[in-house]
Scaffold this motif. Structure first.
Motif, PDB file in Angstrom:
ATOM      1  N   THR A 102       3.958   9.079   4.076  1.00  0.00           N
ATOM      2  CA  THR A 102       5.618   9.373   3.761  1.00  0.00           C
ATOM      3  C   THR A 102       6.088   8.953   2.547  1.00  0.00           C
ATOM      4  OG1 THR A 102       6.451   7.621   5.242  1.00  0.00           O
ATOM      5  CG2 THR A 102       6.245   9.847   6.412  1.00  0.00           C
ATOM      6  N   ASP A 103       5.657   7.730   2.106  1.00  0.00           N
ATOM      7  CA  ASP A 103       6.266   7.043   0.711  1.00  0.00           C
ATOM      8  C   ASP A 103       5.499   8.046  -0.120  1.00  0.00           C
ATOM      9  OD1 ASP A 103       7.515   5.192   1.881  1.00  0.00           O
ATOM     10  OD2 ASP A 103       6.662   3.800   0.672  1.00  0.00           O
ATOM     11  N   GLU A 104       4.127   8.590   0.218  1.00  0.00           N
ATOM     12  CA  GLU A 104       3.400   9.124  -0.993  1.00  0.00           C
ATOM     13  C   GLU A 104       4.273  10.711  -1.099  1.00  0.00           C
ATOM     14  OE1 GLU A 104      -0.760   9.853  -0.235  1.00  0.00           O
ATOM     15  OE2 GLU A 104      -0.809  11.610  -1.629  1.00  0.00           O
ATOM     16  N   ILE A 107       0.693  -1.160   0.063  1.00  0.00           N
ATOM     17  CA  ILE A 107      -0.136  -0.003  -0.206  1.00  0.00           C
ATOM     18  C   ILE A 107       0.934   1.457  -0.129  1.00  0.00           C
ATOM     19  CG2 ILE A 107      -0.290  -0.288   2.412  1.00  0.00           C
ATOM     20  CD1 ILE A 107      -2.619   1.516   0.035  1.00  0.00           C
ATOM     21  N   ASP A 108       1.850   1.348   0.777  1.00  0.00           N
ATOM     22  CA  ASP A 108       2.610   2.682   0.927  1.00  0.00           C
ATOM     23  C   ASP A 108       3.334   2.676  -0.606  1.00  0.00           C
ATOM     24  OD1 ASP A 108       4.033   0.219   1.587  1.00  0.00           O
ATOM     25  OD2 ASP A 108       5.734   1.262   2.728  1.00  0.00           O
ATOM     26  N   ASN A 109       3.905   1.762  -1.262  1.00  0.00           N
ATOM     27  CA  ASN A 109       4.363   1.724  -2.508  1.00  0.00           C
ATOM     28  C   ASN A 109       3.216   2.264  -3.493  1.00  0.00           C
ATOM     29  OD1 ASN A 109       6.494   1.761  -4.745  1.00  0.00           O
ATOM     30  ND2 ASN A 109       6.017  -0.291  -4.935  1.00  0.00           N
ATOM     31  N   GLY A 164       1.048   6.800   8.445  1.00  0.00           N
ATOM     32  CA  GLY A 164       2.478   7.591   8.393  1.00  0.00           C
ATOM     33  C   GLY A 164       3.127   6.865   7.272  1.00  0.00           C
ATOM     34  N   ASP A 165       3.302   5.449   7.406  1.00  0.00           N
ATOM     35  CA  ASP A 165       3.896   4.659   6.542  1.00  0.00           C
ATOM     36  C   ASP A 165       3.516   4.866   4.865  1.00  0.00           C
ATOM     37  OD1 ASP A 165       5.590   2.660   5.282  1.00  0.00           O
ATOM     38  OD2 ASP A 165       4.646   0.898   6.075  1.00  0.00           O
ATOM     39  N   ILE A 166       2.270   5.175   4.940  1.00  0.00           N
ATOM     40  CA  ILE A 166       1.679   5.541   3.484  1.00  0.00           C
ATOM     41  C   ILE A 166       1.936   6.865   3.218  1.00  0.00           C
ATOM     42  CG2 ILE A 166      -0.602   5.731   2.109  1.00  0.00           C
ATOM     43  CD1 ILE A 166      -1.831   3.559   4.139  1.00  0.00           C
TER      44      ILE A 166
HETATM   45 MG   LIG Z   1       6.694   2.506   3.586  1.00  0.00          MG
END
Ligand SMILES: [Mg+2]
Ligand SMILES: [Mg+2]
Lengths: 363, 363
Positions: free
Chosen positions: B248-250, A220-222, B244-246
């Motif tokens: 910050t990658d975005e 999901i993050d990617n 935050g994982d999502i």
């Molecule tokens: Mg990530």
């Protein structure tokens, strides 16, 4: 093809835009020789006014008997600033989705070349983007058990999936991919989450039944990043409720204008087709609403609900032509739009109807 | 100011870029009269080669005694295609974060005007963007209980937060906001999730202690959209581990180039500062690596770790000047870059050092 369609105009600009969605259905039926019949029903504020109930029993019965539902919008200004009102228009929408077992939300992100500049993303990155999201709608952490400790200092939500929930939406997504560019990307967080590992292994198993579809898996993050970096890489995107909630909102910003986006909720039987814009009561009745999202909802109904791909494409081509010739409603006009090409709801609807008729004739 | 800094160069391009991070620290210490002392330790593949352990006890002891850690990268090609290797470089990184109690990950998204065109977002939308993300790092659905039913058909992950976990990171985020533009946006999904409701009420309570900070709350799906639509609206963004994982990658895609992004993990004691790029073993030892992310990690160490705002700003100004004058490393060069302005690692490092010295003198 014989189909029975229920029209639920709802509130605000719902009736105005749905009028043109229905007119497009009639034009398509005439041109392709289909036998579409129509019924109409109340929902939302309009239903509360008449029956006291945002989803009257009669509406639900008609919905269950129909082959597809064309919906407008619900909502009214009087509820916005009065949280004390217990009976609310939105309850009708939530209840009908539940009663019809609509477990999959479909959101196409189809970018018309003429509107590429409306997005905050660069036009060369966007050009050619055509994504169909499948978001699971009745499971995940949104519906798992919620707890709050007695001292109020600990709170939890259970992120949970059952294999059958993943299987049924995966089948729908793979079937759609087969009719499109035969690519499916399943989005999860299987490197960390057990529910995502179940999701991924289930999708991998279902994928074996669709060997022609090129299946990939992305975290999901990617995915949140790739959607901005290179949206053209995606065809069908299949994902869980929470992740889909995030990605489809992000993707609607990619598209630039809410006024052009349609959505479908499908499940065990009758599908539900609607524009993603709301009731917009500030512009209600002023001939200012953009009917194109309702018209594109009809295209989605024909494609996803009835499998009528050619008919669906005629609608998209007509909308494309209108835009190419420079016509806009106010919400999608910009400084390059000529003032005599800014159309009202009715004029835009009529123009699309005219081009649909021409496209059918020339085919 | 007297500080003891541990340098962990690690693997791949880690040593090359960290050399320039450390050189910047020395230049700042000299220019501002600080007393920084340095030690060095092994981690990752480099540590496995010597001790068999990706995080030797000696490294951990040194880390615990230091005031801040400047880290490069870990990873080596030999592990990439051999999942059977049980001892792996990344384990060193996971273990040191856990041992040091690093519960908050900080990711600044600072866009240099000269690099705006590297992003897929339009330059006019991005210009002026300066966001500092605070992502909770040790709780949430990533660490809650995981289950799989006996028949393997049901899987779950517990999304759980305790009030103290939210309080401690909220304090850090508000403190950072006080030193910045005094705006904090907390991102959650409080309309659906109980853990988000705990998150929101806790942040609301902590906010009362920082009346000068303008605090807002945003749902994660809207935040994923707003980040593309209008990134300039954000100053400090505070959020949970998964969200935050999502985000910050975005956001790293918004920035366009990974080669410019730094990150910090902070918690109970020693802070950990690193570029977000990895070990990049394909370009190791070729004088091709971009040292700017390591140099910006040092700026972050000075700002967040030591509260030395003026010193941190001198580094950013020097990097800005280098870019304004047209100098680039290969990864951030484009077709407008003059060939004699494409610099190696060493030449870029030296140029930044020179400008830092000039900025200090002229202040
Ligand atoms: Mg990530
Ligand atoms: Mg949403």
């Amino acid at each position: 093809m014989k189909r029975n369609i229920l029209v639920i105009p709802g509130d605000g600009i719902g009736p105005e835009v749905t009028t043109w969605g229905k007119a497009v259905l009639e034009e398509i039926a005439k041109g392709f020789g289909h036998d579409f019949s129509y019924d109409e029903a109340l929902m939302g504020h309009a239903a509360i006014e008449v029956t006291g109930n945002p989803l009257p029993d009669e509406t639900l019965e008609k919905a269950q008997k129909s082959d597809a539902i064309l919906f407008g919008a619900v909502g009214h200004a009087k509820y916005d600033n009065d949280p004390s009102l217990k009976v609310r228009p939105e309850q009708g929408l939530l209840k009908i989705r539940k009663e019809l077992g609509l477990y999959a939300n479909l959101r196409p992100i189809l970018l018309f070349d003429e509107l590429l500049n409306a997005s905050s993303i660069k036009a060369n990155i966007l050009k050619g983007t055509d994504i169909l999201f499948f978001r699971e709608l009745t499971g995940d952490v949104y519906f798992g058990e919620k707890t709050r400790s007695e001292d109020k200092n600990t709170a939890s939500d259970l992120m949970i999936y059952h294999r059958y929930e993943v299987e049924r939406i995966a089948h729908k997504a793979f079937e759609a991919a087969m009719k499109r560019r035969k690519k499916l990307c399943s989005v999860d967080k299987a490197n960390v989450l057990e529910s995502s590992r179940l999701w991924r292994e289930t999708v991998q198993n279902i994928a074996k039944q669709y060997p022609e579809v090129e299946t990939t898996h992305m975290f999901i993050d990617n995915a949140a990043m790739q959607l901005i970096k290179d949206p053209k890489q995606f065809d069908v995107v299949l994902t869980a409720n929470l992740f889909g909630d995030i990605l489809t909102d992000e993707a609607s910003q990619i598209a630039g204008s809410m006024g052009m986006l349609a959505s479908a909720s499908v499940g065990e039987s009758t599908g539900f087709f609607e524009p993603i814009h709301g009731s917009a009561h500030d512009i209600t009745g002023k001939n200012l609403a953009n009917p194109l999202a309702s018209i594109l909802s009809v295209s989605l109904m024909l494609e996803i609900g009835f499998g009528l791909l050619e008919e669906a494409k005629v609608i998209i081509d007509a909308v494309d032509q209108v835009l190419k010739e420079g016509y806009r409603t106010g919400d999608i006009a910009d400084e390059t739009t000529k003032s005599d090409q800014i159309l009202g709801t009715k004029e835009m609807g009529q123009l699309v109807l005219k081009y649909i008729a021409q496209h059918i004739k020339s085919n």
